[in-house]
Design an enzyme around this catalytic site. Structure first.
Site, PDB file in Angstrom:
ATOM      1  N   SER A  11      11.214  14.817  47.380  1.00  0.00           N
ATOM      2  CA  SER A  11      11.271  15.153  45.954  1.00  0.00           C
ATOM      3  C   SER A  11      10.037  15.959  45.579  1.00  0.00           C
ATOM      4  O   SER A  11       8.906  15.459  45.661  1.00  0.00           O
ATOM      5  CB  SER A  11      11.318  13.875  45.113  1.00  0.00           C
ATOM      6  OG  SER A  11      11.030  14.194  43.770  1.00  0.00           O
ATOM      7  N   HIS A  40      14.882  17.696  46.982  1.00  0.00           N
ATOM      8  CA  HIS A  40      15.350  16.993  45.780  1.00  0.00           C
ATOM      9  C   HIS A  40      14.520  17.474  44.584  1.00  0.00           C
ATOM     10  O   HIS A  40      13.283  17.447  44.620  1.00  0.00           O
ATOM     11  CB  HIS A  40      15.180  15.493  46.012  1.00  0.00           C
ATOM     12  CG  HIS A  40      15.667  14.621  44.907  1.00  0.00           C
ATOM     13  ND1 HIS A  40      16.975  14.180  44.823  1.00  0.00           N
ATOM     14  CD2 HIS A  40      15.025  14.084  43.843  1.00  0.00           C
ATOM     15  CE1 HIS A  40      17.110  13.404  43.757  1.00  0.00           C
ATOM     16  NE2 HIS A  40      15.938  13.329  43.143  1.00  0.00           N
ATOM     17  N   ASP A  42      13.796  17.164  40.548  1.00  0.00           N
ATOM     18  CA  ASP A  42      13.964  16.267  39.399  1.00  0.00           C
ATOM     19  C   ASP A  42      13.755  16.999  38.082  1.00  0.00           C
ATOM     20  O   ASP A  42      12.635  17.391  37.754  1.00  0.00           O
ATOM     21  CB  ASP A  42      12.946  15.122  39.499  1.00  0.00           C
ATOM     22  CG  ASP A  42      13.289  14.157  40.612  1.00  0.00           C
ATOM     23  OD1 ASP A  42      14.392  13.596  40.580  1.00  0.00           O
ATOM     24  OD2 ASP A  42      12.446  13.968  41.514  1.00  0.00           O
ATOM     25  N   MET A  44      13.768  16.723  34.051  1.00  0.00           N
ATOM     26  CA  MET A  44      13.658  15.711  32.987  1.00  0.00           C
ATOM     27  C   MET A  44      13.439  16.391  31.647  1.00  0.00           C
ATOM     28  O   MET A  44      12.668  17.343  31.550  1.00  0.00           O
ATOM     29  CB  MET A  44      12.464  14.797  33.261  1.00  0.00           C
ATOM     30  CG  MET A  44      12.480  14.154  34.632  1.00  0.00           C
ATOM     31  SD  MET A  44      11.019  13.126  34.851  1.00  0.00           S
ATOM     32  CE  MET A  44      11.238  12.608  36.550  1.00  0.00           C
ATOM     33  N   HIS A  73      18.654  16.812  40.502  1.00  0.00           N
ATOM     34  CA  HIS A  73      18.896  15.523  39.847  1.00  0.00           C
ATOM     35  C   HIS A  73      18.618  15.721  38.362  1.00  0.00           C
ATOM     36  O   HIS A  73      17.475  15.886  37.949  1.00  0.00           O
ATOM     37  CB  HIS A  73      17.944  14.492  40.483  1.00  0.00           C
ATOM     38  CG  HIS A  73      17.981  13.138  39.864  1.00  0.00           C
ATOM     39  ND1 HIS A  73      17.067  12.156  40.183  1.00  0.00           N
ATOM     40  CD2 HIS A  73      18.818  12.573  38.955  1.00  0.00           C
ATOM     41  CE1 HIS A  73      17.335  11.054  39.500  1.00  0.00           C
ATOM     42  NE2 HIS A  73      18.382  11.285  38.734  1.00  0.00           N
ATOM     43  N   MET A  75      18.121  14.580  34.904  1.00  0.00           N
ATOM     44  CA  MET A  75      17.806  13.453  34.012  1.00  0.00           C
ATOM     45  C   MET A  75      17.686  14.023  32.610  1.00  0.00           C
ATOM     46  O   MET A  75      16.593  14.101  32.025  1.00  0.00           O
ATOM     47  CB  MET A  75      16.509  12.780  34.484  1.00  0.00           C
ATOM     48  CG  MET A  75      16.713  11.943  35.736  1.00  0.00           C
ATOM     49  SD  MET A  75      15.173  11.545  36.580  1.00  0.00           S
ATOM     50  CE  MET A  75      14.970  13.019  37.550  1.00  0.00           C
ATOM     51  N   MET A 144      19.468   4.688  41.707  1.00  0.00           N
ATOM     52  CA  MET A 144      18.044   4.662  41.373  1.00  0.00           C
ATOM     53  C   MET A 144      17.464   3.313  41.785  1.00  0.00           C
ATOM     54  O   MET A 144      18.020   2.255  41.462  1.00  0.00           O
ATOM     55  CB  MET A 144      17.835   4.856  39.856  1.00  0.00           C
ATOM     56  CG  MET A 144      18.209   6.239  39.320  1.00  0.00           C
ATOM     57  SD  MET A 144      17.442   7.631  40.175  1.00  0.00           S
ATOM     58  CE  MET A 144      15.687   7.280  39.979  1.00  0.00           C
ATOM     59  N   ASP A 182      16.747   6.522  45.402  1.00  0.00           N
ATOM     60  CA  ASP A 182      15.683   7.337  44.811  1.00  0.00           C
ATOM     61  C   ASP A 182      14.705   6.457  44.034  1.00  0.00           C
ATOM     62  O   ASP A 182      15.086   5.824  43.050  1.00  0.00           O
ATOM     63  CB  ASP A 182      16.346   8.361  43.866  1.00  0.00           C
ATOM     64  CG  ASP A 182      15.364   9.348  43.257  1.00  0.00           C
ATOM     65  OD1 ASP A 182      14.164   9.304  43.596  1.00  0.00           O
ATOM     66  OD2 ASP A 182      15.818  10.174  42.435  1.00  0.00           O
TER      67      ASP A 182
END
Ligand code: DX5
Ligand code: ZN
Length: 229
Positions: A11, A40, A42, A44, A73, A75, A144, A182
């Site tokens: 990540s 990966h 992330d 957000m 991913h 979020m 998660m 994760d």
């Protein structure tokens, strides 16, 4: 060279963003030796989770230099608003939370319609049963093992029975969907999640934050994961 059944998804949230290309390049140099088959990413939004990371322009830049496929991913609230944009930026798979997508079936179909892999994500308190009606439609389930929003958090052990349950559901449905975990994954927790049934491990701090460097970190993680297979 890679006989690893367990895949590692580093990540980049834990990378030094001023040296992002350099650090992902370091991962890619040794990726095949340790079962690393994706990066990966992330995203957000400060709404779905209490933190803001980065977005489309960063993915676009990374996609230009990355050799490994980018797994994004999301979020973010109402992720359906941005699916096309994330694919156009270079994402090769999109993971959406069941808690954040109001019309999950439609969103999953939209992702597949864009020609990329579709994954669904469950927060620690969301039961495995939330997957029942969507499991047959997805390429990947991400569980998660921390509450999403931050890297470097402690692994939540009570997620282990859920990993076992979801592995069983995948087996019962006889589908080839991946089971990824994760949050808080390192060489101590990797054997636990692998024994429970995970076959893809996301790791941020354990890879990019390791004191002895990225290659040693990947080696430790892959060795720990393989020992539990
Ligand atoms: C957390 C993110 C994770 C994060 C994991 O919300 O989804 O992907 O980068 O970080 P570590 O491996 O440090 O727990
Ligand atoms: Zn993540």
């Amino acid at each position: 060279m890679s006989e690893h059944k367990i895949k590692i998804a580093p990540s980049v949230l834990a990378a030094d963003f001023a040296r992002l290309g350099e650090q992902t390049g370091e991962v890619e140099k040794v990726a095949a030796a340790y079962g690393v088959d994706r990066l990966h990413i992330d995203v957000m939004d400060g709404m779905f989770v209490p933190n803001i990371s980065f977005g489309i322009p960063v993915i676009k830049s990374l996609a230009k230099v990355a050799q490994l496929p980018l797994e994004t991913h999301l979020m973010i609230d109402a992720p359906e608003r941005y699916l096309e944009a994330f694919v156009a930026a270079g994402s090769r798979s999109l993971l959406v939370h069941v808690e954040g997508a109001h019309h999950l079936h439609r969103t999953v179909q939209q992702i597949k319609g864009l020609g990329v892999k579709a994954g669904v994500v469950l927060n620690p308190a969301t039961p495995a049963s939330a997957l029942e009606e969507i499991l047959g439609d997805v390429d990947l389930v991400l569980l998660m093992t921390v509450n999403p929003g931050f890297g470097g958090q402690e692994f939540i052990r009570s997620t282990l029975p859920k990993i076992e349950r979801v592995r069983m559901m995948i087996h019962e449905h006889n589908i080839g969907c991946e089971l990824e975990v994760d949050g808080g994954i390192d060489s101590a927790t990797a054997p636990l999640v692998v024994s429970a049934g995970a076959n893809v491990l996301v790791a941020g701090s354990a890879v990019f934050g390791a004191k002895d460097g990225i290659e040693a970190a990947l080696k430790h993680l892959a060795t720990a994961a393989d020992a539990a297979e």
